[in-house]
Design an enzyme around this catalytic site. Structure first.
Site, short mmCIF file in Angstrom:
data_model
loop_
_atom_site.label_atom_id
_atom_site.label_comp_id
_atom_site.label_asym_id
_atom_site.label_seq_id
_atom_site.Cartn_x
_atom_site.Cartn_y
_atom_site.Cartn_z
N ASP A 253 14.30 21.32 -32.21
CA ASP A 253 15.05 20.11 -32.56
C ASP A 253 16.55 20.29 -32.56
O ASP A 253 17.29 19.32 -32.71
CB ASP A 253 14.63 19.61 -33.95
CG ASP A 253 15.19 20.48 -35.07
OD1 ASP A 253 15.27 21.71 -34.86
OD2 ASP A 253 15.53 19.94 -36.13
N CYS B 28 3.41 1.52 2.77
CA CYS B 28 4.64 0.73 2.55
C CYS B 28 5.63 1.51 1.70
O CYS B 28 6.82 1.60 2.01
CB CYS B 28 4.30 -0.59 1.86
SG CYS B 28 3.20 -1.66 2.79
N ASP C 186 9.87 26.28 -32.96
CA ASP C 186 11.00 26.65 -33.79
C ASP C 186 10.57 26.41 -35.24
O ASP C 186 9.65 25.63 -35.50
CB ASP C 186 12.20 25.78 -33.44
CG ASP C 186 13.37 25.98 -34.37
OD1 ASP C 186 13.76 27.15 -34.58
OD2 ASP C 186 13.87 24.99 -34.92
N CYS D 56 0.84 -1.20 0.00
CA CYS D 56 0.00 0.00 0.00
C CYS D 56 0.87 1.25 0.00
O CYS D 56 2.10 1.17 0.01
CB CYS D 56 -0.92 0.01 1.22
SG CYS D 56 -0.02 0.14 2.80
#
Length: 725
Positions: free
Chosen positions: A617, A19, A417, A16
């Protein structure tokens, strides 16, 4: 290569959100750990270190907290055997619990019967202490670590019901039929096991993207040495080795084609649906499928440096990352179990003080403990992130971190761009006009002069000839004129193709083409003049070159506009070139002639009025990508751009930009839905149980349903596909 100061530790034993939080806190206490993040859905811990250390220290810290960790380089465990064991345990629990709950099921039909007390005990005991032993073991570890978790709640609740049954049975008169609660404890354990089994199956499905990518890696390859083909393991290959790829085989390495022609199916890697043609000089991606031809490939990247390995790393990092909204869940989970124990105790005392029988008070307290298990809270965010990033990866969208995923839903401005993002980045012939010659004739002569040249403008001329079906002959006595153009002889005529400087050198002017030349220059086009040398040199024609729009760029901008997201153009090119692209796409906000160093500042200014995504890019886009709320790197771009961006598009298709924002928005919506339902289950269920309106059996069913519904809701993202045109 991955950062040497980052480790991924497989963790087992977590059940859970509490934990996961406890493992996280245990790791963060280790000296040398900068930050640790634990993902309940993937059962992995992502640990950032300030200095290299022995992973054994981290494993010891996890074990001291009551869980199990393994070395990061250990082979992943096959989940199938564990799932099979869970299935057998579940089947046994259901078979033993069904006779116990049967009288309750047939009671509405008017049948009133009850199993003998000894038989109920015989059926319930194996469920409680054999099939339910996992809850006692995990609860003991939690108590030893002075913490609470789901297992502690289940162990306390079912033990209370089982113990109460023994007490009632012991004090009942001989021959009497006491009111027992063995069925409640057994059914709760069976339902919890059912929920965990369904949850495990669903969690496996959220990781299908990673498994599908990992299965693309071939184990062996055919190496070509001195004309001899050798079947070798992938680990034996070295950079530069020549690898033979037969039709229908997967490329074993990233490389460059040396011999042969074929097509490559890169759909599982880049999302590109159509096969990509491959010939000598083209690059190939390891994991793609070769088509109809035999290829010889020179290895350019191996192991962790391959494109496929980088993709897997990006997807794993995204699925291991913790979204900012998860911080709320972490804070709640830290106090959740102790708070539930307090509520259960108050329920017990409150009912007893109100004069209710002790068994009623205990049963209501048990219902509180059972329904409060915080499994759904811990799974709500990571399950949605794993499903969303996996669905995106299948369509060529790599979401690098959960932070970008969460912020993307609020984007209202996208900055593009120009070159390589909205345009192809390579020139094409956009205008052509003859002066005393037909346009087709002008293009044919220009093509003859450019045949055999590798100059970008030469390729654009020859491509235009090919598209128009013009047969190009080879010019004679071809000579390059440095910085001006090229000259040669075609059909006995001495011709030249060059720029404005060559036009002036020949003592010529634009003549009747002046207006066209000025207009095309205003559009930012590159001009080439076709000239004829002779007794009276003259201009034969004018060619204008420009960067062509990428297919789908207009659709991408239109899709963004339909979602009320404004598009902006940011480029270092001149105003004319930028204006032409912007007008073609319907972009009104243009920032042209912006130096690379100033792109980030422009993005920062736009951020003042909204949430900005930057799409680029190149290396010069990296600062702007990092400055934006979300950076989106286009496929085919540089590694620098991909590292600076939160989202990477594996194909240079602008339509993936609105698709990336869409899957991010949908994933964030699933996170919110999951958290809403996870909180509602507990906020509604705990009071109902405390006020005696929910018995432990129904509480167990609701608790199991909460976990399964959260993961199932997240899995709906697997059906996502980018919007059609």
């Amino acid at each position: 290569m991955p950062d040497a100061l980052t480790l991924e530790l497989p963790i087992s034993g977590m059940t859970c959100a509490s934990c996961a939080g406890r493992v996280e806190r245990a790791l963060n206490k280790v000296d040398g750990v900068k930050q640790a993040s634990v993902n309940l859905a993937s059962e992995r811990a992502h640990v950032e270190l300030s200095a290299a250390m022995d992973p054994g220290r981290l494993i010891a810290a996890v074990e001291q907290a009551g869980y199990t960790a393994s070395l990061p380089d250990a082979p992943p465990a096959d989940p199938a055997p564990a799932l099979h064991r869970e299935r057998l345990a579940l089947a046994a629990a259901l078979l033993l619990a069904l006779p116990l709950v049967a009288p309750m099921l047939v009671q509405p039909l008017g049948l009133d019967w009850m199993l003998p007390a000894w038989l109920q005990w015989v059926l319930a005991t194996p469920v409680q202490f054999i099939l339910g032993a996992r809850f006692y073991v995990a609860a003991f570890k939690a108590v030893r670590a002075r913490a609470g978790n789901m297992d502690l709640l289940v162990a306390l609740g079912t033990s209370a019901g089982y113990g109460l049954s023994l007490y009632e049975w012991a004090r009942a008169p001989v021959g009497g039929m006491p009111h027992l609660y063995f069925e409640a404890s057994a059914v709760v354990i069976a339902l919890v096991l059912l929920g965990k089994y369904l949850e495990s199956r669903a969690k496996r499905q959220t990781a299908t993207a990673i498994r599908a990518l990992e299965q693309l890696r071939p184990a062996r390859a055919v190496r070509l040495q001195e004309g001899v083909e050798q079947d070798v393991a992938i680990g034996q290959l070295r950079l530069g080795d020549h690898v033979v790829v037969r039709p229908g085989e997967r490329f074993a390495v990233d490389g460059q084609v040396l011999e042969g022609r074929s097509h490559a199916d890169e759909s599982l890697i880049s999302g590109e649906s159509l096969p990509v043609p491959k010939q000598a000089g083209d690059r190939v991606i390891g994991g793609a499928i070769n088509g109809e031809g035999r290829l010889v490939v020179a290895a350019t990247a191996l192991g962790g440096e391959s494109v496929l390995a980088k993709i897997i790393r990006l997807v794993e990092d995204a699925q291991a990352a913790k979204a900012p909204i998860q911080k709320l869940v972490d804070r709640v989970s830290q106090v959740f179990v102790p708070a539930v124990l307090v509520v259960a105790l108050l329920t017990l005392v409150g009912w007893w003080l109100q004069g209710a029988p002790l068994e009623t008070a205990i049963i209501n307290a048990v219902a509180v403990l059972v329904i409060a298990c915080p499994c759904a809270l811990g799974l709500a965010t990571p399950a949605a992130i794993m499903a969303g990033t996996g669905a995106a990866a299948r369509h060529g969208i790599l979401i690098k971190d959960a932070d970008a995923l969460e912020r993307a839903h609020a984007v209202n401005r996208v900055v593009f761009d120009k070159t390589g993002t909205l345009t192809s980045g390579s020139p094409t012939l956009v205008h052509l006009k003859g002066m005393g010659e037909e346009d087709t004739r002008v293009l044919k002569m220009a093509g003859s002069l450019q045949r055999g040249s590798e100059h970008p403008l030469a390729r654009a001329v020859l491509q235009a000839c090919e598209q128009r079906g013009i047969d190009v002959q080879t010019a004679q006595a071809v000579q390059a004129l440095g910085g001006r153009g090229v000259t040669g002889t075609v059909d006995g005529r001495t011709l030249a193709l060059g720029n404005q400087r060559l036009l002036r050198e020949w003592g010529l002017d634009e003549g009747t083409l002046m207006a066209d030349a000025h207009a095309w220059e205003g559009e930012g086009r590159t001009l080439s003049w076709l000239l004829e040398q002779g007794p009276q040199p003259r201009v034969l024609g004018l060619l204008a070159f420009g960067d062509s729009l990428k297919p789908g760029a207009d659709i991408a901008v239109a899709q963004l506009a339909a979602r009320h997201i404004s598009s902006h153009l940011l480029t270092g090119d001149n105003q004319g070139s930028a204006r032409v692209v912007a007008q073609a796409l319907g972009i009104t906000d243009v920032h042209a002639q912006v130096l690379p160093a100033d792109k980030a500042a422009t993005v920062m200014r736009l951020k003042a009025d909204g949430v900005v995504a930057m799409v680029g890019d190149g290396i010069n886009d990296a600062p702007a990508l990092a400055a934006a709320d979300i950076g989106i790197a286009m496929g085919g771009g540089t590694d620098v751009a991909m590292q600076a961006a939160g989202i990477t598009l594996m194909r240079g298709d602008p339509r993936l930009v609105p698709a990336a924002l869409d899957i991010s928005r949908r994933t964030y919506a699933k996170i919110r839905q999951n958290l809403f339902w996870a909180f509602v289950y507990n906020l509604v269920g705990i009071p109902l149980a405390a006020f005696g309106l929910l018995n432990p059996v129904l509480a167990g069913a609701a608790m199991a349903l909460s976990s399964v519904s959260v993961v199932s809701n997240a899995l709906l993202l697997k059906t996502w596909k980018p919007e059609k045109e």
